[in-house]
Design a protein around this motif. Structure first.
Motif, PDB file in Angstrom:
ATOM      1  N   ASP A 161      23.504  13.722  -3.919  1.00  0.00           N
ATOM      2  CA  ASP A 161      23.168  15.049  -4.408  1.00  0.00           C
ATOM      3  C   ASP A 161      21.966  15.256  -3.678  1.00  0.00           C
ATOM      4  N   LYS A 162      21.516  14.625  -2.817  1.00  0.00           N
ATOM      5  CA  LYS A 162      20.126  14.916  -2.002  1.00  0.00           C
ATOM      6  C   LYS A 162      20.512  15.385  -0.483  1.00  0.00           C
ATOM      7  N   ARG A 163      19.870  16.548  -0.196  1.00  0.00           N
ATOM      8  CA  ARG A 163      20.106  16.752   1.257  1.00  0.00           C
ATOM      9  C   ARG A 163      19.127  16.135   2.109  1.00  0.00           C
ATOM     10  N   GLY A 164      19.908  15.729   3.152  1.00  0.00           N
ATOM     11  CA  GLY A 164      18.906  14.924   4.136  1.00  0.00           C
ATOM     12  C   GLY A 164      19.011  15.415   5.625  1.00  0.00           C
ATOM     13  N   PRO A 165      18.756  14.547   6.458  1.00  0.00           N
ATOM     14  CA  PRO A 165      19.053  14.953   7.794  1.00  0.00           C
ATOM     15  C   PRO A 165      20.499  14.884   8.140  1.00  0.00           C
TER      16      PRO A 165
END
Length: 128
Positions: A68-72
């Motif tokens: 649920d976390k937007r990363g690279p």
């Protein structure tokens, strides 16, 4: 994490820039999970097949992990695996777009000049 909303996952996997864009595309029916049209609150699980349309490109991916976390982008690529058929169809469509003639080149002379437009209007009105 066992389940996650599809709009959050599409955003975290970097298919759409914002969650609201992902929700809009889902509401338009451009996203299917396991062959069924879904709503943004649909919970996604590992192993689900997601078919999404982003402009002229249609992709079919299998969910490998949930986040649920937007990363690279390299990290987001670990969340899904695109099917071989989907990759082939996407490359074929890109090749077709590349080989397609430019729409402006289809016109033999381009836009009519002011004089040509006036002549056309005279012909249409029966003044000649």
């Amino acid at each position: 994490m066992e389940r996650l909303r599809i709009d959050k996952w599409l955003w975290a996997a970097r298919f759409y820039k914002t969650r609201s864009l992902a929700s809009e595309e889902i509401n338009k029916g451009h996203v299917q999970v396991n062959g069924a049209v879904v709503k943004p609150a649909r919970e996604l699980q590992r192993g689900d097949s997601v078919q999404l349309r982003n402009g002229p490109v249609t992709r079919t991916v299998t969910v490998l992990d949930l986040s649920d976390k937007r990363g690279p982008a390299p990290q987001a690529a670990w969340l899904y695996q695109e099917t071989a058929e989907s990759v082939q169809l996407r490359q074929h469509a890109a090749e077709q777009r590349r080989l397609a003639p430019e729409p402006a080149l289809a016109l033999t002379q381009g836009r009519p000049t002011k004089r040509e437009r006036r002549d056309t209007e005279k012909l249409r009105d029966g003044q000649w």
